[in-house]
Design an enzyme around this catalytic site. Sequence first.
Site, PDB file in Angstrom:
ATOM      1  N   LYS A  13      -8.282  -0.997  11.984  1.00 51.80           N
ATOM      2  CA  LYS A  13      -8.380   0.185  12.442  1.00 51.80           C
ATOM      3  C   LYS A  13      -9.849   0.633  12.485  1.00 51.80           C
ATOM      4  O   LYS A  13     -10.474   0.945  13.429  1.00 51.80           O
ATOM      5  CB  LYS A  13      -7.983   1.583  12.008  1.00 51.80           C
ATOM      6  CG  LYS A  13      -7.836   1.864  10.564  1.00 51.80           C
ATOM      7  CD  LYS A  13      -6.901   3.175  10.426  1.00 51.80           C
ATOM      8  CE  LYS A  13      -7.167   3.877   9.023  1.00 51.80           C
ATOM      9  NZ  LYS A  13      -6.993   2.817   7.902  1.00 51.80           N
ATOM     10  N   ARG A  88      -5.754  12.088   7.611  1.00 57.59           N
ATOM     11  CA  ARG A  88      -4.852  11.083   6.764  1.00 57.59           C
ATOM     12  C   ARG A  88      -3.598  11.936   6.085  1.00 57.59           C
ATOM     13  O   ARG A  88      -2.874  11.487   5.753  1.00 57.59           O
ATOM     14  CB  ARG A  88      -5.763  10.418   5.903  1.00 57.59           C
ATOM     15  CG  ARG A  88      -5.105   9.081   5.299  1.00 57.59           C
ATOM     16  CD  ARG A  88      -5.995   8.483   4.364  1.00 57.59           C
ATOM     17  NE  ARG A  88      -7.396   8.112   4.971  1.00 57.59           N
ATOM     18  CZ  ARG A  88      -7.829   6.683   4.755  1.00 57.59           C
ATOM     19  NH1 ARG A  88      -7.205   5.962   3.582  1.00 57.59           N
ATOM     20  NH2 ARG A  88      -8.537   6.201   5.371  1.00 57.59           N
ATOM     21  N   ARG A 127     -11.064  -9.275   2.233  1.00 50.16           N
ATOM     22  CA  ARG A 127     -11.773  -8.464   3.084  1.00 50.16           C
ATOM     23  C   ARG A 127     -13.267  -8.571   2.275  1.00 50.16           C
ATOM     24  O   ARG A 127     -13.332  -8.691   0.948  1.00 50.16           O
ATOM     25  CB  ARG A 127     -11.449  -7.180   3.174  1.00 50.16           C
ATOM     26  CG  ARG A 127     -12.538  -6.224   4.179  1.00 50.16           C
ATOM     27  CD  ARG A 127     -11.781  -5.345   4.619  1.00 50.16           C
ATOM     28  NE  ARG A 127     -11.152  -3.951   3.591  1.00 50.16           N
ATOM     29  CZ  ARG A 127     -10.693  -3.047   3.968  1.00 50.16           C
ATOM     30  NH1 ARG A 127     -10.352  -2.923   5.299  1.00 50.16           N
ATOM     31  NH2 ARG A 127     -10.211  -2.080   3.245  1.00 50.16           N
ATOM     32  N   ARG A 162     -15.354  -4.479  -1.501  1.00 45.38           N
ATOM     33  CA  ARG A 162     -15.221  -3.166  -2.026  1.00 45.38           C
ATOM     34  C   ARG A 162     -14.467  -3.026  -3.362  1.00 45.38           C
ATOM     35  O   ARG A 162     -13.332  -3.908  -3.547  1.00 45.38           O
ATOM     36  CB  ARG A 162     -14.497  -2.620  -0.797  1.00 45.38           C
ATOM     37  CG  ARG A 162     -15.542  -1.908   0.139  1.00 45.38           C
ATOM     38  CD  ARG A 162     -14.496  -1.159   1.323  1.00 45.38           C
ATOM     39  NE  ARG A 162     -13.437  -0.552   0.942  1.00 45.38           N
ATOM     40  CZ  ARG A 162     -12.575   0.168   2.035  1.00 45.38           C
ATOM     41  NH1 ARG A 162     -12.825  -0.081   3.083  1.00 45.38           N
ATOM     42  NH2 ARG A 162     -11.584   0.887   1.463  1.00 45.38           N
ATOM     43  N   ARG A 173      -2.752   2.544  -2.582  1.00 45.53           N
ATOM     44  CA  ARG A 173      -3.124   3.086  -1.271  1.00 45.53           C
ATOM     45  C   ARG A 173      -2.091   2.937  -0.129  1.00 45.53           C
ATOM     46  O   ARG A 173      -1.969   3.669   0.552  1.00 45.53           O
ATOM     47  CB  ARG A 173      -4.388   2.283  -0.738  1.00 45.53           C
ATOM     48  CG  ARG A 173      -5.737   2.837  -1.222  1.00 45.53           C
ATOM     49  CD  ARG A 173      -6.851   1.833  -1.431  1.00 45.53           C
ATOM     50  NE  ARG A 173      -7.378   1.297  -0.173  1.00 45.53           N
ATOM     51  CZ  ARG A 173      -8.057   0.232   0.134  1.00 45.53           C
ATOM     52  NH1 ARG A 173      -8.120  -0.509  -0.925  1.00 45.53           N
ATOM     53  NH2 ARG A 173      -8.423  -0.151   1.341  1.00 45.53           N
TER      54      ARG A 173
HETATM   55  P1  ADP Z   1      -8.396   2.156   3.700  1.00 42.31           P
HETATM   56  O1  ADP Z   1      -8.124   2.673   4.961  1.00 42.31           O
HETATM   57  O2  ADP Z   1      -8.854   0.445   3.883  1.00 42.31           O
HETATM   58  O3  ADP Z   1      -8.030   2.327   2.495  1.00 42.31           O
HETATM   59  P2  ADP Z   1     -10.983   3.783   3.830  1.00 42.31           P
HETATM   60  O4  ADP Z   1     -12.576   3.185   3.838  1.00 42.31           O
HETATM   61  O5  ADP Z   1     -10.578   4.391   5.187  1.00 42.31           O
HETATM   62  O6  ADP Z   1      -9.978   2.723   3.447  1.00 42.31           O
HETATM   63  O7  ADP Z   1     -11.064   4.812   2.556  1.00 42.31           O
HETATM   64  C1  ADP Z   1     -11.262   4.609   1.389  1.00 42.31           C
HETATM   65  C2  ADP Z   1     -10.771   5.598   0.400  1.00 42.31           C
HETATM   66  O8  ADP Z   1     -11.470   6.706   0.542  1.00 42.31           O
HETATM   67  C3  ADP Z   1      -9.263   5.892   0.467  1.00 42.31           C
HETATM   68  O9  ADP Z   1      -8.543   5.046  -0.275  1.00 42.31           O
HETATM   69  C4  ADP Z   1      -9.366   7.237   0.121  1.00 42.31           C
HETATM   70  O10 ADP Z   1      -9.332   7.412  -1.406  1.00 42.31           O
HETATM   71  C5  ADP Z   1     -10.576   7.948   0.703  1.00 42.31           C
HETATM   72  N1  ADP Z   1     -10.170   8.657   2.013  1.00 42.31           N
HETATM   73  C6  ADP Z   1     -10.713   8.118   3.171  1.00 42.31           C
HETATM   74  N2  ADP Z   1     -10.492   9.056   4.175  1.00 42.31           N
HETATM   75  C7  ADP Z   1      -9.443   9.916   3.628  1.00 42.31           C
HETATM   76  C8  ADP Z   1      -9.163  11.143   4.159  1.00 42.31           C
HETATM   77  N3  ADP Z   1      -8.865  11.265   5.385  1.00 42.31           N
HETATM   78  N4  ADP Z   1      -8.504  12.013   3.003  1.00 42.31           N
HETATM   79  C9  ADP Z   1      -8.277  11.777   1.735  1.00 42.31           C
HETATM   80  N5  ADP Z   1      -9.034  10.620   1.434  1.00 42.31           N
HETATM   81  C10 ADP Z   1      -9.601   9.919   2.083  1.00 42.31           C
END
Ligand code: ADP
Length: 223
Positions: A13, A88, A127, A162, A173
Amino acid sequence: MYIVMLGKPGSGKGTVGKMLSESLGIVHISSGELFRSYSKKTGKIGEEIDSYIVKGNLVPDNLTIELLEKRLLETDCKNGAILDGFPRTVLQAQTLDTFLQKQGKKINIAVELDLADQEIISRIVKRRVCSNMDCGEVYNLEFKKPKVEGICDKCGSKLIQREDDTIETVQQRLKNYYETSAKLAEYYKKQDLLYTVKFNLQSNKTSKDIAQEIKEYLNKEML
Ligand code: ADP
Ligand code: ZN
């Protein structure tokens, strides 16, 4: 226009969201990138955010909402945004709806990228991301290799993995995804805003193909 990108971690995404951002001329906001930019800075908020992210746990709703709303009030968002990773949880989605409503705005579409779990895990572990925060380009050792090993094509910085892209964290996750985020598709479906793109690695659909498919849908449905 406000577009919400939905999908499991590693479903692409971010990459698709960035492509749409370039072709539609709307800013791309990734909650994960926003959080990582805070966690790079020293200070209390950064440390707090980091403590959740390294374990693969969600950042609490109140902090997430506060930081994302602050970001959405910046001037580059005046024509809308492509939201990647936020909302989320259903609470985040409801709060976002109210926040936009107050400004006479609304979510126009939620795009869900649907990829099977076993493919998610292999994608995330392979990744690599650009270490330069202002660039943030994402690569994959299998299907989006950099031209020079370990180096970003776009800015020449080193590529890194990462900290949260380990098998253990990915499993956590994915668990979060099923417990909370999966309900979001239902939330937007009820509002008749959901557009799902299903794919798998055999289908050979690239992020570019997916972005193109979404753009065609947008042209047909709303522009
Ligand atoms: P991915 O979708 O690949 O897990 P992201 O870069 O979107 O990774 O997010 C990394 C981390 O940041 C998530 O695992 C979570 O801990 C936190 N995070 C991101 N967006 C949110 C959100 N909307 N609400 C709560 N935690 C979030
Ligand atoms: Zn780069």
